[in-house]
Scaffold this motif. Structure first.
Motif, PDB file in Angstrom:
ATOM      1  N   UNK A  51       0.919  -1.198  -0.136  1.00 16.01           N
ATOM      2  CA  UNK A  51       0.009  -0.054  -0.066  1.00 16.01           C
ATOM      3  C   UNK A  51       0.849   1.121   0.086  1.00 16.01           C
ATOM      4  N   UNK A  52       2.000   1.227   0.541  1.00 13.75           N
ATOM      5  CA  UNK A  52       2.729   2.380   0.670  1.00 13.75           C
ATOM      6  C   UNK A  52       4.364   2.092  -0.091  1.00 13.75           C
ATOM      7  N   UNK A  53       4.330   1.082  -0.953  1.00 14.67           N
ATOM      8  CA  UNK A  53       5.488   0.446  -1.197  1.00 14.67           C
ATOM      9  C   UNK A  53       5.554   0.344  -2.807  1.00 14.67           C
ATOM     10  N   UNK A  54       6.449   0.873  -3.704  1.00 13.85           N
ATOM     11  CA  UNK A  54       6.549   0.693  -5.095  1.00 13.85           C
ATOM     12  C   UNK A  54       7.832   0.160  -5.467  1.00 13.85           C
ATOM     13  N   UNK A  71       0.819 -11.722  -6.980  1.00 17.41           N
ATOM     14  CA  UNK A  71       0.321 -10.638  -6.385  1.00 17.41           C
ATOM     15  C   UNK A  71      -1.283 -10.775  -6.203  1.00 17.41           C
ATOM     16  N   UNK A  72      -1.494 -11.143  -4.921  1.00 15.19           N
ATOM     17  CA  UNK A  72      -3.223 -11.268  -4.555  1.00 15.19           C
ATOM     18  C   UNK A  72      -3.711  -9.903  -4.216  1.00 15.19           C
ATOM     19  N   UNK A  73      -4.908  -9.624  -4.688  1.00 23.47           N
ATOM     20  CA  UNK A  73      -5.516  -8.296  -4.184  1.00 23.47           C
ATOM     21  C   UNK A  73      -4.296  -7.342  -4.705  1.00 23.47           C
ATOM     22  N   UNK A  74      -4.185  -7.321  -6.060  1.00 20.74           N
ATOM     23  CA  UNK A  74      -3.148  -6.321  -6.668  1.00 20.74           C
ATOM     24  C   UNK A  74      -3.677  -4.711  -6.589  1.00 20.74           C
ATOM     25  N   UNK A  75      -4.882  -4.573  -6.335  1.00 21.03           N
ATOM     26  CA  UNK A  75      -5.711  -3.156  -6.270  1.00 21.03           C
ATOM     27  C   UNK A  75      -5.269  -2.536  -4.754  1.00 21.03           C
ATOM     28  N   UNK A  76      -4.762  -3.272  -3.979  1.00 25.69           N
ATOM     29  CA  UNK A  76      -4.339  -2.860  -2.633  1.00 25.69           C
ATOM     30  C   UNK A  76      -2.965  -2.261  -2.711  1.00 25.69           C
ATOM     31  N   UNK A  77      -2.177  -2.401  -3.932  1.00 28.28           N
ATOM     32  CA  UNK A  77      -0.667  -1.888  -4.041  1.00 28.28           C
ATOM     33  C   UNK A  77      -0.651  -0.509  -4.367  1.00 28.28           C
ATOM     34  N   UNK A  78       0.117   0.537  -3.910  1.00 23.57           N
ATOM     35  CA  UNK A  78       0.383   1.558  -4.281  1.00 23.57           C
ATOM     36  C   UNK A  78       0.344   1.927  -5.671  1.00 23.57           C
ATOM     37  N   UNK A  79       1.218   0.960  -6.561  1.00 23.55           N
ATOM     38  CA  UNK A  79       1.028   1.191  -7.836  1.00 23.55           C
ATOM     39  C   UNK A  79      -0.167   1.280  -8.744  1.00 23.55           C
ATOM     40  N   UNK A  80      -1.096   0.471  -8.218  1.00 21.80           N
ATOM     41  CA  UNK A  80      -2.546   0.451  -8.495  1.00 21.80           C
ATOM     42  C   UNK A  80      -3.068   1.593  -8.245  1.00 21.80           C
ATOM     43  N   UNK A  83      -2.344   4.461 -10.353  1.00 20.77           N
ATOM     44  CA  UNK A  83      -2.874   4.073 -11.933  1.00 20.77           C
ATOM     45  C   UNK A  83      -4.455   4.659 -11.919  1.00 20.77           C
ATOM     46  N   UNK A  84      -5.112   4.133 -10.993  1.00 22.15           N
ATOM     47  CA  UNK A  84      -6.600   4.255 -10.816  1.00 22.15           C
ATOM     48  C   UNK A  84      -6.833   5.783 -10.842  1.00 22.15           C
ATOM     49  N   UNK A  85      -5.908   6.558  -9.984  1.00 18.87           N
ATOM     50  CA  UNK A  85      -5.962   8.214  -9.879  1.00 18.87           C
ATOM     51  C   UNK A  85      -5.821   8.627 -11.340  1.00 18.87           C
ATOM     52  N   UNK A  86      -4.952   8.148 -12.116  1.00 19.40           N
ATOM     53  CA  UNK A  86      -4.596   8.764 -13.266  1.00 19.40           C
ATOM     54  C   UNK A  86      -5.699   8.351 -14.520  1.00 19.40           C
ATOM     55  N   UNK A  87      -5.890   6.933 -14.560  1.00 18.93           N
ATOM     56  CA  UNK A  87      -6.755   6.254 -15.463  1.00 18.93           C
ATOM     57  C   UNK A  87      -8.143   6.070 -15.096  1.00 18.93           C
ATOM     58  N   UNK A  88      -8.670   6.061 -14.027  1.00 20.93           N
ATOM     59  CA  UNK A  88      -9.926   5.669 -13.638  1.00 20.93           C
ATOM     60  C   UNK A  88      -9.924   4.437 -13.230  1.00 20.93           C
ATOM     61  N   UNK A  89     -11.093   3.906 -12.737  1.00 18.80           N
ATOM     62  CA  UNK A  89     -11.231   2.475 -12.347  1.00 18.80           C
ATOM     63  C   UNK A  89     -11.204   1.495 -13.464  1.00 18.80           C
TER      64      UNK A  89
END
Length: 116
Positions: A51-54, A71-80, A83-89
């Motif tokens: 969540x706070x690690x890239x 990577x299980x639950x990849x949407x919990x990662x800071x990288x995702x 990405x969501x902030x830039x490109x949307x869900x």
């Protein structure tokens, strides 16, 4: 773009999740392969622990003694999150991301094509 979980070949256990890579804007077009993936000994990580690690971004290969990364639950990662902030869900959230670092570990079985 960045390779969020390392420099390798990406797949997911659900072909319905892979469709997000076949979209342009909000239109699904192009295609995705359904593959067999030989993970060998996998490094398994929960996305929430990133969540706070890239630190995995653009990393070459898995740790010593491992062949792949799941990577299980990849949407919990800071990288995702970034990405969501830039490109949307995404069209569909993924349960996992599977990364192999040797092309011989992935064999295509089917090609699914989409037409707008």
């Amino acid at each position: 773009g960045r390779l969020y979980f390392g420099c390798g070949l990406y797949s997911t256990s659900a072909s319905s999740s892979a469709v997000r890579y076949a979209k342009v804007g909000k239109t699904v077009t192009g295609g995705v392969f359904v593959t067999n993936v030989a993970c060998g000994k996998a490094q398994v990580i929960d996305g929430a622990s990133l969540a706070s690690d890239t630190s995995l971004e653009d990393q070459d290969g898995p740790p010593s003694g491992m062949n792949s990364r799941i990577i299980n639950n990849p949407h919990g990662a800071q990288s995702y999150t970034q990405l969501t902030a830039l490109a949307g869900e995404p069209l569909r959230r993924s349960d996992d991301e599977i990364v192999v670092f040797d092309s011989a570990a992935m064999m295509p079985k089917y090609l699914i094509t989409f037409q707008p």
